[in-house]
Design an enzyme around this catalytic site. Structure first.
Site, PDB file in Angstrom:
ATOM      1  N   ASN A 108       0.874  -1.166   0.000  1.00 24.59           N
ATOM      2  CA  ASN A 108       0.000   0.000   0.000  1.00 24.59           C
ATOM      3  C   ASN A 108       0.914   1.220   0.000  1.00 24.59           C
ATOM      4  O   ASN A 108       1.483   1.570   1.022  1.00 24.59           O
ATOM      5  CB  ASN A 108      -0.903  -0.024   1.243  1.00 24.59           C
ATOM      6  CG  ASN A 108      -1.744   1.239   1.374  1.00 24.59           C
ATOM      7  OD1 ASN A 108      -1.775   2.080   0.468  1.00 24.59           O
ATOM      8  ND2 ASN A 108      -2.432   1.383   2.492  1.00 24.59           N
ATOM      9  N   LYS A 124       0.204   4.271  -0.295  1.00 24.54           N
ATOM     10  CA  LYS A 124      -0.411   5.461   0.313  1.00 24.54           C
ATOM     11  C   LYS A 124      -0.133   6.699  -0.565  1.00 24.54           C
ATOM     12  O   LYS A 124      -0.008   6.562  -1.782  1.00 24.54           O
ATOM     13  CB  LYS A 124       0.078   5.620   1.758  1.00 24.54           C
ATOM     14  CG  LYS A 124      -0.151   4.328   2.572  1.00 24.54           C
ATOM     15  CD  LYS A 124       0.012   4.481   4.059  1.00 24.54           C
ATOM     16  CE  LYS A 124      -0.255   3.151   4.740  1.00 24.54           C
ATOM     17  NZ  LYS A 124      -0.141   3.206   6.188  1.00 24.54           N
ATOM     18  N   HIS A 140      -9.544   1.402   4.962  1.00 28.16           N
ATOM     19  CA  HIS A 140      -8.262   1.574   5.656  1.00 28.16           C
ATOM     20  C   HIS A 140      -8.465   2.518   6.844  1.00 28.16           C
ATOM     21  O   HIS A 140      -9.246   3.471   6.750  1.00 28.16           O
ATOM     22  CB  HIS A 140      -7.209   2.134   4.694  1.00 28.16           C
ATOM     23  CG  HIS A 140      -5.834   2.042   5.269  1.00 28.16           C
ATOM     24  ND1 HIS A 140      -5.377   2.945   6.203  1.00 28.16           N
ATOM     25  CD2 HIS A 140      -4.832   1.141   5.096  1.00 28.16           C
ATOM     26  CE1 HIS A 140      -4.140   2.595   6.566  1.00 28.16           C
ATOM     27  NE2 HIS A 140      -3.793   1.504   5.904  1.00 28.16           N
ATOM     28  N   GLU A 152      -6.799   4.852   7.928  1.00 25.17           N
ATOM     29  CA  GLU A 152      -6.538   6.274   7.631  1.00 25.17           C
ATOM     30  C   GLU A 152      -7.759   6.916   6.975  1.00 25.17           C
ATOM     31  O   GLU A 152      -8.063   8.087   7.211  1.00 25.17           O
ATOM     32  CB  GLU A 152      -5.270   6.392   6.760  1.00 25.17           C
ATOM     33  CG  GLU A 152      -4.016   6.106   7.593  1.00 25.17           C
ATOM     34  CD  GLU A 152      -2.862   5.482   6.828  1.00 25.17           C
ATOM     35  OE1 GLU A 152      -2.862   5.495   5.592  1.00 25.17           O
ATOM     36  OE2 GLU A 152      -1.947   4.947   7.505  1.00 25.17           O
ATOM     37  N   GLU A 185      -5.533  -4.797  10.565  1.00 24.26           N
ATOM     38  CA  GLU A 185      -4.502  -3.778  10.782  1.00 24.26           C
ATOM     39  C   GLU A 185      -4.785  -3.056  12.091  1.00 24.26           C
ATOM     40  O   GLU A 185      -5.591  -2.104  12.116  1.00 24.26           O
ATOM     41  CB  GLU A 185      -4.517  -2.758   9.634  1.00 24.26           C
ATOM     42  CG  GLU A 185      -4.209  -3.348   8.284  1.00 24.26           C
ATOM     43  CD  GLU A 185      -3.563  -2.330   7.345  1.00 24.26           C
ATOM     44  OE1 GLU A 185      -2.501  -2.637   6.812  1.00 24.26           O
ATOM     45  OE2 GLU A 185      -4.117  -1.230   7.167  1.00 24.26           O
ATOM     46  N   GLY A 197       2.541   2.276  10.948  1.00 24.29           N
ATOM     47  CA  GLY A 197       3.505   3.359  10.805  1.00 24.29           C
ATOM     48  C   GLY A 197       4.196   3.746  12.101  1.00 24.29           C
ATOM     49  O   GLY A 197       4.870   4.766  12.169  1.00 24.29           O
ATOM     50  N   SER A 239       3.380  -2.156  10.437  1.00 23.37           N
ATOM     51  CA  SER A 239       4.817  -2.231  10.690  1.00 23.37           C
ATOM     52  C   SER A 239       5.418  -3.601  10.359  1.00 23.37           C
ATOM     53  O   SER A 239       6.302  -4.084  11.070  1.00 23.37           O
ATOM     54  CB  SER A 239       5.135  -1.847  12.137  1.00 23.37           C
ATOM     55  OG  SER A 239       4.757  -0.500  12.384  1.00 23.37           O
TER      56      SER A 239
HETATM   57  P1  13P Z   1       3.010   0.348   7.785  1.00 25.46           P
HETATM   58  O1  13P Z   1       3.501  -0.950   7.193  1.00 25.46           O
HETATM   59  O2  13P Z   1       3.759   1.534   7.322  1.00 25.46           O
HETATM   60  O3  13P Z   1       2.879   0.262   9.281  1.00 25.46           O
HETATM   61  O4  13P Z   1       1.521   0.566   7.227  1.00 25.46           O
HETATM   62  C1  13P Z   1       0.622  -0.483   7.300  1.00 25.46           C
HETATM   63  C2  13P Z   1      -0.568  -0.124   6.522  1.00 25.46           C
HETATM   64  O5  13P Z   1      -1.302   0.778   6.867  1.00 25.46           O
HETATM   65  C3  13P Z   1      -0.828  -0.856   5.277  1.00 25.46           C
HETATM   66  O6  13P Z   1      -2.079  -0.565   4.772  1.00 25.46           O
END
Ligand code: 13P
Length: 248
Positions: free
Chosen positions: A9, A11, A94, A96, A166, A172, A211
């Site tokens: 992903n 982003k 997601h 976010e 997740e 992150g 992560s």
């Molecule tokens: P990270 O791997 O940067 O923690 O992000 C995970 C994520 O949100 C994947 O959609």
């Protein structure tokens, strides 16, 4: 046997040039391993990356999809549009999107249904915040996120969908859920499906995200109910992403 799946992903990162380079570098490192692999790229790079990955093992995905079929929805991208670019996957829900853009459970369910209607596999993200975990609400949160989709699309819709667990506190932050913490929730999710459709539950790919790095991927993916990963930060580096892929 469930096939493993590793999805990047990206982003809101990169430029046209860096997206093309990253996809090319990933393609150059693929070795025909059996696990599935995909990248969910920013909408505006779907065309560039789509041309590169056409006919290869690397599948294309989007990071979201409109909750309506078409019409006056400024700024949204429909599932039909994604289909034009041969998207195999679309991430929906997601954390976010849920946290920063107000995607409710009902809206996520609508996005899920739109993707499915165009033959695009939704990757439904679910997961709890740190506060919710500390208040022992993890399973309740996941139930609510799943139930909204069950209500709109039905359980059987998940025969063409993927789930990503997740935990919000692990995204992150460098704080990964332990293998056991993740397995516990994955097992719970699979159990929710097993109650309704045992064969579907057995075949459902449930990814872990939060992560994931080359150093922790193997142990996570070795857990019985973890079928691969949804990778954020580490998917922006071709070497790291490929190492994680090989761990699957
Ligand atoms: P990270 O791997 O940067 O923690 O992000 C995970 C994520 O949100 C994947 O959609």
């Amino acid at each position: 046997m469930r096939r493993s799946l590793v999805v990047g992903n990206w982003k809101m990162n990169g430029t046209q040039a860096s997206a093309i380079k990253l996809a090319s570098d990933i393609l150059a490192g693929l070795n025909g391993a059996d696990a599935e692999i995909a990248v969910c790229v920013p909408y505006v790079y779907l065309s560039d990356v789509g041309q590169l990955v056409k006919g290869t093992q690397l599948a294309l995905g989007a990071q979201n999809v409109g909750d309506q079929e078409s019409g006056a929805y400024t700024g949204e991208i429909s599932a039909t549009m994604l289909k034009d670019f041969d998207c195999k996957f679309a991430i929906v829900g997601h954390s976010e999107r849920r946290a920063y853009y107000g995607d409710s459970n009902a809206m996520v369910a609508a996005r899920f249904a739109q993707a499915l209607a165009q033959g695009i596999k939704p990757i439904l993200c679910v997961g709890e915040t740190l506060q919710q975990r500390e208040q022992d609400q993890t399973f309740q949160v996941i139930d609510e996120e799943l139930d909204a989709v069950f209500d709109l699309a039905g359980v059987d819709a998940f025969s063409d969908a993927v789930i990503a667990y997740e935990p919000v506190w692990a995204i992150g932050t460098g704080m990964t859920a332990s293998d056991q913490q993740a397995q516990e929730v994955h097992q719970y999710i699979r159990g929710r499906f097993a109650d309704k459709n045992a064969a579907l539950a057995e075949n459902l790919q449930i990814l872990y995200g939060g992560s994931v790095k080359p150093g922790n991927a193997k142990a996570l993916f070795a857990m019985p109910d973890i079928d691969g990963g949804l990778i954020g930060g580490a998917s922006l580096d071709a070497d790291s992403f490929l190492q994680i892929y090989r761990a699957a």
